[in-house]
Design a protein around this motif. Structure first.
Motif, PDB file in Angstrom:
ATOM      1  N   MET A   1      12.374 -31.863  35.453  1.00 40.16           N
ATOM      2  CA  MET A   1      11.053 -32.484  35.563  1.00 40.16           C
ATOM      3  C   MET A   1      10.015 -31.413  35.893  1.00 40.16           C
ATOM      4  O   MET A   1      10.167 -30.639  36.836  1.00 40.16           O
ATOM      5  N   PHE A   2       8.971 -31.364  35.078  1.00 36.94           N
ATOM      6  CA  PHE A   2       7.831 -30.500  35.371  1.00 36.94           C
ATOM      7  C   PHE A   2       6.925 -31.235  36.358  1.00 36.94           C
ATOM      8  O   PHE A   2       6.449 -32.337  36.071  1.00 36.94           O
ATOM      9  N   TYR A   3       6.704 -30.628  37.504  1.00 29.61           N
ATOM     10  CA  TYR A   3       5.891 -31.241  38.546  1.00 29.61           C
ATOM     11  C   TYR A   3       4.569 -30.485  38.620  1.00 29.61           C
ATOM     12  O   TYR A   3       4.550 -29.267  38.812  1.00 29.61           O
ATOM     13  N   SER A   4       3.440 -31.197  38.467  1.00 30.41           N
ATOM     14  CA  SER A   4       2.121 -30.554  38.442  1.00 30.41           C
ATOM     15  C   SER A   4       1.187 -31.169  39.460  1.00 30.41           C
ATOM     16  O   SER A   4       1.261 -32.373  39.746  1.00 30.41           O
ATOM     17  N   GLU A   5       0.295 -30.331  39.978  1.00 32.40           N
ATOM     18  CA  GLU A   5      -0.766 -30.763  40.872  1.00 32.40           C
ATOM     19  C   GLU A   5      -2.043 -30.003  40.533  1.00 32.40           C
ATOM     20  O   GLU A   5      -1.990 -28.896  39.982  1.00 32.40           O
ATOM     21  N   THR A  76       2.041 -25.807  38.344  1.00 25.59           N
ATOM     22  CA  THR A  76       3.214 -26.503  37.809  1.00 25.59           C
ATOM     23  C   THR A  76       4.473 -25.782  38.255  1.00 25.59           C
ATOM     24  O   THR A  76       4.511 -24.545  38.283  1.00 25.59           O
ATOM     25  N   THR A  77       5.481 -26.539  38.618  1.00 30.34           N
ATOM     26  CA  THR A  77       6.766 -25.951  39.014  1.00 30.34           C
ATOM     27  C   THR A  77       7.909 -26.827  38.526  1.00 30.34           C
ATOM     28  O   THR A  77       7.726 -28.022  38.272  1.00 30.34           O
ATOM     29  N   TRP A  78       9.071 -26.226  38.390  1.00 34.19           N
ATOM     30  CA  TRP A  78      10.274 -26.960  37.985  1.00 34.19           C
ATOM     31  C   TRP A  78      11.508 -26.140  38.344  1.00 34.19           C
ATOM     32  O   TRP A  78      11.438 -24.924  38.540  1.00 34.19           O
ATOM     33  N   VAL A  79      12.621 -26.825  38.484  1.00 28.68           N
ATOM     34  CA  VAL A  79      13.917 -26.174  38.697  1.00 28.68           C
ATOM     35  C   VAL A  79      14.546 -25.953  37.337  1.00 28.68           C
ATOM     36  O   VAL A  79      14.540 -26.840  36.485  1.00 28.68           O
ATOM     37  N   ARG A  90      13.775 -21.413  40.403  1.00 25.46           N
ATOM     38  CA  ARG A  90      12.611 -22.282  40.280  1.00 25.46           C
ATOM     39  C   ARG A  90      11.496 -21.484  39.612  1.00 25.46           C
ATOM     40  O   ARG A  90      11.263 -20.320  39.964  1.00 25.46           O
ATOM     41  N   ASP A  91      10.815 -22.094  38.646  1.00 25.58           N
ATOM     42  CA  ASP A  91       9.736 -21.427  37.918  1.00 25.58           C
ATOM     43  C   ASP A  91       8.390 -22.065  38.258  1.00 25.58           C
ATOM     44  O   ASP A  91       8.325 -23.232  38.680  1.00 25.58           O
ATOM     45  N   TYR A  92       7.309 -21.280  38.015  1.00 29.37           N
ATOM     46  CA  TYR A  92       5.964 -21.714  38.387  1.00 29.37           C
ATOM     47  C   TYR A  92       4.946 -21.182  37.378  1.00 29.37           C
ATOM     48  O   TYR A  92       5.120 -20.081  36.828  1.00 29.37           O
ATOM     49  N   THR A  93       3.869 -21.949  37.187  1.00 33.43           N
ATOM     50  CA  THR A  93       2.700 -21.439  36.463  1.00 33.43           C
ATOM     51  C   THR A  93       1.440 -21.877  37.193  1.00 33.43           C
ATOM     52  O   THR A  93       1.405 -22.927  37.837  1.00 33.43           O
ATOM     53  N   TYR A 130      16.503 -33.032  40.847  1.00 36.81           N
ATOM     54  CA  TYR A 130      15.299 -32.346  40.404  1.00 36.81           C
ATOM     55  C   TYR A 130      15.048 -32.491  38.900  1.00 36.81           C
ATOM     56  O   TYR A 130      14.020 -32.022  38.411  1.00 36.81           O
ATOM     57  N   ARG A 131      15.993 -33.105  38.196  1.00 39.97           N
ATOM     58  CA  ARG A 131      15.894 -33.269  36.740  1.00 39.97           C
ATOM     59  C   ARG A 131      15.506 -31.929  36.096  1.00 39.97           C
ATOM     60  O   ARG A 131      14.418 -31.748  35.550  1.00 39.97           O
ATOM     61  N   PRO A 132      16.405 -30.929  36.176  1.00 42.42           N
ATOM     62  CA  PRO A 132      16.094 -29.557  35.754  1.00 42.42           C
ATOM     63  C   PRO A 132      15.660 -29.461  34.301  1.00 42.42           C
ATOM     64  O   PRO A 132      16.035 -30.270  33.449  1.00 42.42           O
ATOM     65  N   GLU A 133      14.855 -28.440  34.025  1.00 44.40           N
ATOM     66  CA  GLU A 133      14.345 -28.154  32.682  1.00 44.40           C
ATOM     67  C   GLU A 133      14.976 -26.873  32.150  1.00 44.40           C
ATOM     68  O   GLU A 133      15.411 -26.013  32.916  1.00 44.40           O
TER      69      GLU A 133
END
Length: 238
Positions: A1-5, A76-79, A90-93, A130-133
């Motif tokens: 799952m891509f999580y964004s704020e 944005t972050t995701w596992v 874990r990755d981030y943009t 975390y529903r990894p991507e």
């Protein structure tokens, strides 16, 4: 799952050059990751009170451009979807209002038993929550960092209570400011295109650290020592 704020920058995020501070970038990534964990049912603070915590062992950051205004940013972050073998990635943009990517990063984490003081197995239930991507922000693995054989200079830095986090360690983002503090005034601090930080050993129950630096053609390299023990390696890229 891509999580964004959406993040609204404040004055405390900017350094003396008028650009987003390097530690501010890590802090925003880390706080967004924490809320992602909360949304997945893996509350980091609550788990640490139960004796289990995620420990970050590695940062890798690439900077296209540091923000220089208080315009809103998308974080944005995701596992990453890989079988955990004692650690996860874990990755981030970080992007501006137009969607242009300003910063990308990855971190590596292990699950740690605070009572036993050891790394423990990452269970599949926790990992899958975390529903990894499949996507990673970097095309290849980072090269291993090794401490230089010699240094150009060093300084001792007393630790403050505010440097210590809820796990009783120097907080991982603080080392970046330590490294900047170690560098001589002749080194420009406003044009780094990225950095790596690796934490072989946590700093805890000490009153001061020793910062040793060397200057290379590709950027400064700083090592943080507690006595004779190497605790952190930080390599800046120019």
């Amino acid at each position: 799952m891509f999580y964004s704020e959406i993040y609204q920058p404040g004055v405390a995020d900017f350094d003396r050059s008028g650009k987003f501070g390097y530690e501010a970038i890590l802090r925003i990534f880390e706080n967004t990751a924490s809320r992602h964990s909360d949304s997945s049912g893996d509350d980091i603070i609550a788990e640490s009170r139960n004796g289990i915590t995620w420990v970050l062992t590695d940062w890798r950051v690439q900077i296209v451009r540091r923000p220089d205004s208080k315009a809103p940013l998308r974080v944005t972050t995701w596992v990453r979807d890989s079988v955990p073998t004692g650690r996860i990635f874990r990755d981030y943009t970080l992007a501006d209002e137009t969607g242009a990517e300003l910063v990308c990063a990855e971190s590596r984490l292990v699950l740690f038993d605070l009572r036993a003081q050891k790394i423990i197995r990452i269970d599949q239930t926790r990992f899958r929550s975390y529903r990894p991507e499949a996507r990673g922000v970097f095309a290849s693995a980072a090269p291993r960092l090794r401490a230089p054989d010699t240094f150009d200079g060093e300084k001792t830095l007393p630790l403050r209570r505010s440097d210590i986090d809820f796990n009783g360690h120097v907080h991982n983002t603080k080392y970046l400011d330590f490294a900047l503090e170690a560098l001589p005034d002749t080194v420009p601090r406003d044009a780094f295109t990225g950095f790596r930080m690796v934490y072989p050993k946590a700093d805890k129950d000490v009153e001061a650290v020793t910062l040793k630096y060397t200057l290379t053609d590709t950027g400064p390299f700083v090592c943080v020592y507690s006595g004779d023990t190497l605790c952190t390696l930080i390599r800046f890229e120019t």
